[in-house]
Design a protein around this motif. Sequence first.
Motif, PDB file in Angstrom:
ATOM      1  N   MET A   1      22.471  53.451  49.661  1.00  0.00           N
ATOM      2  CA  MET A   1      21.598  54.417  49.007  1.00  0.00           C
ATOM      3  C   MET A   1      22.158  55.820  49.195  1.00  0.00           C
ATOM      4  O   MET A   1      22.730  56.130  50.229  1.00  0.00           O
ATOM      5  CB  MET A   1      20.198  54.385  49.617  1.00  0.00           C
ATOM      6  CG  MET A   1      19.330  53.259  49.179  1.00  0.00           C
ATOM      7  SD  MET A   1      17.685  53.499  49.851  1.00  0.00           S
ATOM      8  CE  MET A   1      16.769  53.491  48.364  1.00  0.00           C
ATOM      9  N   GLU A   2      21.935  56.631  48.220  1.00  0.00           N
ATOM     10  CA  GLU A   2      22.385  58.005  48.301  1.00  0.00           C
ATOM     11  C   GLU A   2      21.356  58.848  49.040  1.00  0.00           C
ATOM     12  O   GLU A   2      20.173  58.524  49.072  1.00  0.00           O
ATOM     13  CB  GLU A   2      22.594  58.566  46.900  1.00  0.00           C
ATOM     14  CG  GLU A   2      23.730  57.898  46.149  1.00  0.00           C
ATOM     15  CD  GLU A   2      23.960  58.539  44.799  1.00  0.00           C
ATOM     16  OE1 GLU A   2      23.545  59.701  44.609  1.00  0.00           O
ATOM     17  OE2 GLU A   2      24.544  57.869  43.944  1.00  0.00           O
ATOM     18  N   ILE A   3      21.829  59.929  49.614  1.00  0.00           N
ATOM     19  CA  ILE A   3      20.957  60.835  50.367  1.00  0.00           C
ATOM     20  C   ILE A   3      19.859  61.400  49.458  1.00  0.00           C
ATOM     21  O   ILE A   3      18.699  61.478  49.856  1.00  0.00           O
ATOM     22  CB  ILE A   3      21.791  61.988  50.978  1.00  0.00           C
ATOM     23  CG1 ILE A   3      22.839  61.443  51.947  1.00  0.00           C
ATOM     24  CG2 ILE A   3      20.894  63.013  51.648  1.00  0.00           C
ATOM     25  CD1 ILE A   3      22.260  60.837  53.187  1.00  0.00           C
ATOM     26  N   SER A   4      20.223  61.766  48.240  1.00  0.00           N
ATOM     27  CA  SER A   4      19.229  62.354  47.333  1.00  0.00           C
ATOM     28  C   SER A   4      18.132  61.352  46.996  1.00  0.00           C
ATOM     29  O   SER A   4      16.964  61.724  46.841  1.00  0.00           O
ATOM     30  CB  SER A   4      19.898  62.858  46.054  1.00  0.00           C
ATOM     31  OG  SER A   4      20.511  61.781  45.376  1.00  0.00           O
ATOM     32  N   SER A   5      18.473  60.074  46.898  1.00  0.00           N
ATOM     33  CA  SER A   5      17.487  59.046  46.610  1.00  0.00           C
ATOM     34  C   SER A   5      16.517  58.879  47.779  1.00  0.00           C
ATOM     35  O   SER A   5      15.301  58.775  47.590  1.00  0.00           O
ATOM     36  CB  SER A   5      18.182  57.724  46.306  1.00  0.00           C
ATOM     37  OG  SER A   5      17.241  56.707  46.108  1.00  0.00           O
ATOM     38  N   VAL A   6      17.066  58.862  48.988  1.00  0.00           N
ATOM     39  CA  VAL A   6      16.232  58.736  50.186  1.00  0.00           C
ATOM     40  C   VAL A   6      15.324  59.952  50.316  1.00  0.00           C
ATOM     41  O   VAL A   6      14.127  59.834  50.619  1.00  0.00           O
ATOM     42  CB  VAL A   6      17.110  58.552  51.447  1.00  0.00           C
ATOM     43  CG1 VAL A   6      16.269  58.621  52.709  1.00  0.00           C
ATOM     44  CG2 VAL A   6      17.870  57.239  51.369  1.00  0.00           C
ATOM     45  N   ALA A   7      15.874  61.133  50.095  1.00  0.00           N
ATOM     46  CA  ALA A   7      15.086  62.360  50.185  1.00  0.00           C
ATOM     47  C   ALA A   7      13.974  62.374  49.142  1.00  0.00           C
ATOM     48  O   ALA A   7      12.840  62.775  49.422  1.00  0.00           O
ATOM     49  CB  ALA A   7      15.990  63.573  50.011  1.00  0.00           C
ATOM     50  N   SER A   8      14.276  61.905  47.953  1.00  0.00           N
ATOM     51  CA  SER A   8      13.272  61.843  46.892  1.00  0.00           C
ATOM     52  C   SER A   8      12.141  60.893  47.257  1.00  0.00           C
ATOM     53  O   SER A   8      10.959  61.194  47.050  1.00  0.00           O
ATOM     54  CB  SER A   8      13.937  61.406  45.590  1.00  0.00           C
ATOM     55  OG  SER A   8      12.983  61.243  44.579  1.00  0.00           O
TER      56      SER A   8
END
Length: 63
Positions: A1-8
């Motif tokens: 998973m990408e960081i932006s996806s986790v943050a979202s």
Amino acid sequence: MEISSVASQALAVKEQMTQSQLGIAVVKQAVAAQQQMADMLARNAAVVPPATSSEKGGFSTYA
């Protein structure tokens, strides 16, 4: 998973929690208002004396 996806996803969960907390606060406020009403009615009911006579056609506060 990408960081932006986790943050979202984390932001979405935080928003849901905030909405839930607001909902709980509204429910608590409604409960407090109903409790105040029940207390007031209980105090007023204790003040009303019972009818002294039960003649036909008379008015009763306990009708």
